[in-house]
Scaffold this motif. Structure first.
Motif, PDB file in Angstrom:
ATOM      1  N   GLU A   1       0.835  -1.208   0.000  1.00 37.83           N
ATOM      2  CA  GLU A   1       0.000   0.000   0.000  1.00 37.83           C
ATOM      3  C   GLU A   1       0.869   1.257   0.000  1.00 37.83           C
ATOM      4  O   GLU A   1       0.392   2.352  -0.254  1.00 37.83           O
ATOM      5  CB  GLU A   1      -0.944   0.002   1.207  1.00 37.83           C
ATOM      6  CG  GLU A   1      -0.209  -0.073   2.534  1.00 37.83           C
ATOM      7  CD  GLU A   1      -1.130   0.090   3.737  1.00 37.83           C
ATOM      8  OE1 GLU A   1      -2.002   0.968   3.715  1.00 37.83           O
ATOM      9  OE2 GLU A   1      -0.972  -0.686   4.707  1.00 37.83           O
ATOM     10  N   TYR A   2       2.148   1.097   0.284  1.00 38.24           N
ATOM     11  CA  TYR A   2       3.057   2.234   0.339  1.00 38.24           C
ATOM     12  C   TYR A   2       3.871   2.399  -0.942  1.00 38.24           C
ATOM     13  O   TYR A   2       4.782   3.214  -1.012  1.00 38.24           O
ATOM     14  CB  TYR A   2       4.012   2.097   1.533  1.00 38.24           C
ATOM     15  CG  TYR A   2       3.314   2.009   2.859  1.00 38.24           C
ATOM     16  CD1 TYR A   2       2.421   3.006   3.247  1.00 38.24           C
ATOM     17  CD2 TYR A   2       3.538   0.944   3.724  1.00 38.24           C
ATOM     18  CE1 TYR A   2       1.765   2.933   4.471  1.00 38.24           C
ATOM     19  CE2 TYR A   2       2.896   0.864   4.951  1.00 38.24           C
ATOM     20  CZ  TYR A   2       2.009   1.856   5.320  1.00 38.24           C
ATOM     21  OH  TYR A   2       1.374   1.792   6.527  1.00 38.24           O
ATOM     22  N   PHE A   3       3.548   1.584  -1.958  1.00 34.96           N
ATOM     23  CA  PHE A   3       4.253   1.659  -3.243  1.00 34.96           C
ATOM     24  C   PHE A   3       4.225   3.080  -3.794  1.00 34.96           C
ATOM     25  O   PHE A   3       3.195   3.740  -3.797  1.00 34.96           O
ATOM     26  CB  PHE A   3       3.606   0.696  -4.230  1.00 34.96           C
ATOM     27  CG  PHE A   3       4.205   0.763  -5.612  1.00 34.96           C
ATOM     28  CD1 PHE A   3       5.505   0.359  -5.840  1.00 34.96           C
ATOM     29  CD2 PHE A   3       3.453   1.245  -6.688  1.00 34.96           C
ATOM     30  CE1 PHE A   3       6.062   0.419  -7.117  1.00 34.96           C
ATOM     31  CE2 PHE A   3       4.011   1.312  -7.969  1.00 34.96           C
ATOM     32  CZ  PHE A   3       5.313   0.892  -8.174  1.00 34.96           C
ATOM     33  N   ASP A   4       5.385   3.533  -4.283  1.00 37.80           N
ATOM     34  CA  ASP A   4       5.478   4.858  -4.900  1.00 37.80           C
ATOM     35  C   ASP A   4       6.069   4.710  -6.294  1.00 37.80           C
ATOM     36  O   ASP A   4       7.259   4.452  -6.444  1.00 37.80           O
ATOM     37  CB  ASP A   4       6.361   5.775  -4.047  1.00 37.80           C
ATOM     38  CG  ASP A   4       6.410   7.196  -4.601  1.00 37.80           C
ATOM     39  OD1 ASP A   4       6.068   7.400  -5.785  1.00 37.80           O
ATOM     40  OD2 ASP A   4       6.797   8.108  -3.841  1.00 37.80           O
ATOM     41  N   PRO A   5       5.236   4.873  -7.337  1.00 38.33           N
ATOM     42  CA  PRO A   5       5.705   4.658  -8.718  1.00 38.33           C
ATOM     43  C   PRO A   5       6.829   5.605  -9.127  1.00 38.33           C
ATOM     44  O   PRO A   5       7.554   5.331 -10.079  1.00 38.33           O
ATOM     45  CB  PRO A   5       4.452   4.894  -9.570  1.00 38.33           C
ATOM     46  CG  PRO A   5       3.508   5.654  -8.699  1.00 38.33           C
ATOM     47  CD  PRO A   5       3.830   5.276  -7.280  1.00 38.33           C
ATOM     48  N   LYS A   6       6.972   6.704  -8.416  1.00 45.38           N
ATOM     49  CA  LYS A   6       8.009   7.673  -8.803  1.00 45.38           C
ATOM     50  C   LYS A   6       9.349   7.376  -8.144  1.00 45.38           C
ATOM     51  O   LYS A   6      10.339   8.064  -8.399  1.00 45.38           O
ATOM     52  CB  LYS A   6       7.556   9.090  -8.446  1.00 45.38           C
ATOM     53  CG  LYS A   6       6.395   9.562  -9.314  1.00 45.38           C
ATOM     54  CD  LYS A   6       5.953  10.951  -8.909  1.00 45.38           C
ATOM     55  CE  LYS A   6       4.733  11.392  -9.726  1.00 45.38           C
ATOM     56  NZ  LYS A   6       4.012  12.490  -9.058  1.00 45.38           N
ATOM     57  N   ALA A   7       9.388   6.379  -7.291  1.00 39.44           N
ATOM     58  CA  ALA A   7      10.640   6.053  -6.605  1.00 39.44           C
ATOM     59  C   ALA A   7      11.341   4.897  -7.308  1.00 39.44           C
ATOM     60  O   ALA A   7      10.699   3.959  -7.776  1.00 39.44           O
ATOM     61  CB  ALA A   7      10.360   5.679  -5.160  1.00 39.44           C
ATOM     62  N   THR A   8      12.663   4.979  -7.411  1.00 39.00           N
ATOM     63  CA  THR A   8      13.457   3.879  -7.954  1.00 39.00           C
ATOM     64  C   THR A   8      14.601   3.584  -6.975  1.00 39.00           C
ATOM     65  O   THR A   8      14.981   4.471  -6.212  1.00 39.00           O
ATOM     66  CB  THR A   8      14.088   4.246  -9.307  1.00 39.00           C
ATOM     67  OG1 THR A   8      14.985   5.363  -9.100  1.00 39.00           O
ATOM     68  CG2 THR A   8      13.040   4.631 -10.327  1.00 39.00           C
ATOM     69  N   PRO A   9      15.135   2.350  -7.037  1.00 38.94           N
ATOM     70  CA  PRO A   9      16.268   2.037  -6.142  1.00 38.94           C
ATOM     71  C   PRO A   9      17.441   2.993  -6.353  1.00 38.94           C
ATOM     72  O   PRO A   9      18.169   3.304  -5.410  1.00 38.94           O
ATOM     73  CB  PRO A   9      16.646   0.606  -6.546  1.00 38.94           C
ATOM     74  CG  PRO A   9      15.376   0.026  -7.087  1.00 38.94           C
ATOM     75  CD  PRO A   9      14.670   1.170  -7.768  1.00 38.94           C
ATOM     76  N   GLU A  10      17.620   3.460  -7.600  1.00 41.02           N
ATOM     77  CA  GLU A  10      18.709   4.407  -7.875  1.00 41.02           C
ATOM     78  C   GLU A  10      18.389   5.775  -7.283  1.00 41.02           C
ATOM     79  O   GLU A  10      19.280   6.555  -6.958  1.00 41.02           O
ATOM     80  CB  GLU A  10      18.935   4.572  -9.380  1.00 41.02           C
ATOM     81  CG  GLU A  10      19.400   3.320 -10.094  1.00 41.02           C
ATOM     82  CD  GLU A  10      18.279   2.279 -10.237  1.00 41.02           C
ATOM     83  OE1 GLU A  10      17.110   2.672 -10.380  1.00 41.02           O
ATOM     84  OE2 GLU A  10      18.590   1.063 -10.170  1.00 41.02           O
ATOM     85  N   ASN A  11      17.105   6.060  -7.239  1.00 40.17           N
ATOM     86  CA  ASN A  11      16.682   7.375  -6.781  1.00 40.17           C
ATOM     87  C   ASN A  11      15.504   7.258  -5.810  1.00 40.17           C
ATOM     88  O   ASN A  11      14.385   7.632  -6.131  1.00 40.17           O
ATOM     89  CB  ASN A  11      16.292   8.207  -8.009  1.00 40.17           C
ATOM     90  CG  ASN A  11      16.408   9.693  -7.726  1.00 40.17           C
ATOM     91  OD1 ASN A  11      16.768  10.100  -6.620  1.00 40.17           O
ATOM     92  ND2 ASN A  11      16.075  10.503  -8.710  1.00 40.17           N
TER      93      ASN A  11
END
Length: 153
Positions: free
Chosen positions: A84-94
């Motif tokens: 439920e805390y997934f953030d599509p704008k977040a990446t492991p690099e950033n």
DNA sequence: GCCAACGTTGGC
DNA sequence: GCCAACGTTGGC
């Protein structure tokens, strides 16, 4: 050393839950507020003490004492599509969301309710008591921390 | 369940 | 960059 207050809904994750974790430790995931994130990322350090506060419940207040037990690192739930805390704008690099681990430190002899906290002029400046304050992580002064610790001891 | 406070989003 | 709309928090 700094002092903090961290809110948690006891029906979701209580102080007792923290104490009953195998290592009495929990990654403080799910924070999706930038101010609260910045506290964890920039100011919270291993050994800082925490007032573990129960919110959105029958009797809100400080349930126990916890401590910061890790350096800041990315919240893994932001990368998890099923969370439920997934953030599509977040990446492991950033990564966007950073957390610290919280560990059990000690029990209080008695719960220190919000109502009780309101009764003491010494605590009247706490950000917790200020109107409209919704932040789930708040800095607490050393004096305020020690005062509440004494109330609960 | 209500509602004040306030953070976030998105159109312009 | 403004700001209206919307969502969330959290005490009561």
């Amino acid at each position: 050393m700094n002092y903090w207050l961290m809110k948690s809904e006891p029906n979701v994750f209580s102080f007792k839950d923290l104490k009953s974790r195998p290592k009495k430790t929990e990654p403080w995931n799910g924070v999706r507020n930038y101010q609260a994130r910045n506290f964890m990322r920039d100011e919270m350090r291993v050994g800082d003490l925490i007032l573990f506060y129960h919110s959105s419940c029958e009797i809100p207040g400080v349930a126990g004492i916890a401590k910061v037990s890790s350096a800041p690192y990315p919240d893994s739930t932001q990368f998890d599509k099923k969370s439920e805390y997934f953030d599509p704008k977040a990446t492991p690099e950033n990564p966007r969301w950073i957390l610290i681990d919280v560990s059990f430190e000690k029990d209080l002899r008695s719960f220190v309710s919000l109502e009780e906290i309101r009764n003491f002029p010494e605590l009247s400046k706490m950000r917790l008591l200020q109107k409209g304050n919704r932040l789930s992580i708040l800095p607490v002064s050393e004096e305020e921390f020690k005062f509440i610790l004494k109330l609960g001891s």
